[in-house]
Design a protein around this motif. Sequence first.
Motif, PDB file in Angstrom:
ATOM      1  N   ILE A 170      22.606 -27.646 -13.691  1.00 40.56           N
ATOM      2  CA  ILE A 170      21.368 -26.890 -13.488  1.00 40.56           C
ATOM      3  C   ILE A 170      20.351 -27.756 -12.759  1.00 40.56           C
ATOM      4  O   ILE A 170      20.112 -28.914 -13.118  1.00 40.56           O
ATOM      5  CB  ILE A 170      20.809 -26.411 -14.838  1.00 40.56           C
ATOM      6  CG1 ILE A 170      21.741 -25.343 -15.406  1.00 40.56           C
ATOM      7  CG2 ILE A 170      19.398 -25.861 -14.681  1.00 40.56           C
ATOM      8  CD1 ILE A 170      21.327 -24.833 -16.764  1.00 40.56           C
TER       9      ILE A 170
ATOM     10  N   LEU B  26      17.511 -22.341  -6.636  1.00 39.47           N
ATOM     11  CA  LEU B  26      17.690 -20.996  -7.185  1.00 39.47           C
ATOM     12  C   LEU B  26      18.770 -20.173  -6.478  1.00 39.47           C
ATOM     13  O   LEU B  26      18.896 -18.978  -6.753  1.00 39.47           O
ATOM     14  CB  LEU B  26      16.365 -20.238  -7.123  1.00 39.47           C
ATOM     15  CG  LEU B  26      15.227 -20.822  -7.959  1.00 39.47           C
ATOM     16  CD1 LEU B  26      13.924 -20.078  -7.695  1.00 39.47           C
ATOM     17  CD2 LEU B  26      15.576 -20.805  -9.427  1.00 39.47           C
TER      18      LEU B  26
ATOM     19  N   GLU C 103      25.561 -24.380 -15.029  1.00 33.92           N
ATOM     20  CA  GLU C 103      25.538 -22.942 -14.784  1.00 33.92           C
ATOM     21  C   GLU C 103      26.859 -22.560 -14.131  1.00 33.92           C
ATOM     22  O   GLU C 103      27.450 -23.343 -13.384  1.00 33.92           O
ATOM     23  CB  GLU C 103      24.329 -22.516 -13.952  1.00 33.92           C
ATOM     24  CG  GLU C 103      24.197 -23.123 -12.590  1.00 33.92           C
ATOM     25  CD  GLU C 103      22.911 -22.705 -11.882  1.00 33.92           C
ATOM     26  OE1 GLU C 103      22.266 -21.710 -12.262  1.00 33.92           O
ATOM     27  OE2 GLU C 103      22.559 -23.387 -10.916  1.00 33.92           O
TER      28      GLU C 103
ATOM     29  N   PHE D 269      27.616 -14.397 -14.227  1.00 30.06           N
ATOM     30  CA  PHE D 269      26.696 -15.506 -13.986  1.00 30.06           C
ATOM     31  C   PHE D 269      26.178 -16.015 -15.316  1.00 30.06           C
ATOM     32  O   PHE D 269      25.672 -15.232 -16.127  1.00 30.06           O
ATOM     33  CB  PHE D 269      25.530 -15.049 -13.104  1.00 30.06           C
ATOM     34  CG  PHE D 269      24.476 -16.095 -12.900  1.00 30.06           C
ATOM     35  CD1 PHE D 269      24.786 -17.305 -12.294  1.00 30.06           C
ATOM     36  CD2 PHE D 269      23.176 -15.887 -13.326  1.00 30.06           C
ATOM     37  CE1 PHE D 269      23.815 -18.283 -12.111  1.00 30.06           C
ATOM     38  CE2 PHE D 269      22.204 -16.848 -13.142  1.00 30.06           C
ATOM     39  CZ  PHE D 269      22.523 -18.050 -12.533  1.00 30.06           C
ATOM     40  N   THR D 270      26.342 -17.305 -15.566  1.00 30.19           N
ATOM     41  CA  THR D 270      25.787 -17.950 -16.749  1.00 30.19           C
ATOM     42  C   THR D 270      24.613 -18.792 -16.277  1.00 30.19           C
ATOM     43  O   THR D 270      24.808 -19.831 -15.647  1.00 30.19           O
ATOM     44  CB  THR D 270      26.838 -18.831 -17.456  1.00 30.19           C
ATOM     45  OG1 THR D 270      27.962 -18.022 -17.795  1.00 30.19           O
ATOM     46  CG2 THR D 270      26.260 -19.469 -18.699  1.00 30.19           C
ATOM     47  N   ALA D 271      23.408 -18.315 -16.573  1.00 30.12           N
ATOM     48  CA  ALA D 271      22.199 -19.003 -16.122  1.00 30.12           C
ATOM     49  C   ALA D 271      21.908 -20.235 -16.968  1.00 30.12           C
ATOM     50  O   ALA D 271      21.446 -21.247 -16.456  1.00 30.12           O
ATOM     51  CB  ALA D 271      21.011 -18.048 -16.169  1.00 30.12           C
TER      52      ALA D 271
ATOM     53  N   GLU E 161      21.289 -18.142  -8.716  1.00 33.43           N
ATOM     54  CA  GLU E 161      20.661 -17.018  -9.415  1.00 33.43           C
ATOM     55  C   GLU E 161      20.228 -15.927  -8.446  1.00 33.43           C
ATOM     56  O   GLU E 161      20.369 -14.739  -8.739  1.00 33.43           O
ATOM     57  CB  GLU E 161      19.475 -17.515 -10.224  1.00 33.43           C
ATOM     58  CG  GLU E 161      18.937 -16.486 -11.174  1.00 33.43           C
ATOM     59  CD  GLU E 161      18.129 -17.084 -12.308  1.00 33.43           C
ATOM     60  OE1 GLU E 161      17.561 -16.292 -13.064  1.00 33.43           O
ATOM     61  OE2 GLU E 161      18.064 -18.321 -12.428  1.00 33.43           O
TER      62      GLU E 161
ATOM     63  N   ASN F 271      21.565 -12.118  -8.623  1.00 28.59           N
ATOM     64  CA  ASN F 271      20.598 -11.037  -8.784  1.00 28.59           C
ATOM     65  C   ASN F 271      20.727  -9.955  -7.719  1.00 28.59           C
ATOM     66  O   ASN F 271      20.180  -8.861  -7.884  1.00 28.59           O
ATOM     67  CB  ASN F 271      19.169 -11.582  -8.789  1.00 28.59           C
ATOM     68  CG  ASN F 271      18.847 -12.311 -10.075  1.00 28.59           C
ATOM     69  OD1 ASN F 271      19.558 -12.172 -11.070  1.00 28.59           O
ATOM     70  ND2 ASN F 271      17.796 -13.102 -10.047  1.00 28.59           N
TER      71      ASN F 271
END
Length: 168
Positions: A75, A79, A147, A131-133, A82, A86
């Motif tokens: 992480i 971004l 992530e 997706f694992t944030a 993500e 999204n």
Amino acid sequence: MANTGFVVNTHRLDPYKNFKFRLLWDGRAVLGVSKVGALKRTTEVVKHRSGGDNSFDHKSPGRTSYEPVMLERGITHDLEFERWANRVHTYQGDTSMDLVNYKKDLTLEVMNERGQVAIRYFMYRCWVSEFTAMPDLDANANAVAIENMKIEMEGFLRDEATAEPAEG
């Protein structure tokens, strides 16, 4: 001299290592990717019998599917993972789904120990299905927060134009 599988570097005896790679999307390297799952395709087997000789099965290829690829990275404040995830689904729901830009073509490059691109694969029409944030957090662990992203794809091809780099 025995064939070692290398044309340019006939002195090389060992295959490429699996820890020298990079993943590219939108024309640039994705930061921090530490693991890329295997590129794998599976073709279904269609069995059939011939009327006059039905004591054994004949086999022919059926539909081919391409397995999803898992990506992992530590992480960071980047971004891009993500944002791409999204495009398929956000908290705001279906009306915010990006129907135009949710698929990307990716490039996976495997490099030799010197950092020269040795093998390149193109991955087509990829999109994020998982997706694992944020992973499980554990104050007692000695680990990096990772992530994860599961990429679905419609196919991949090896870039045969990527020549074996001279290592001498």
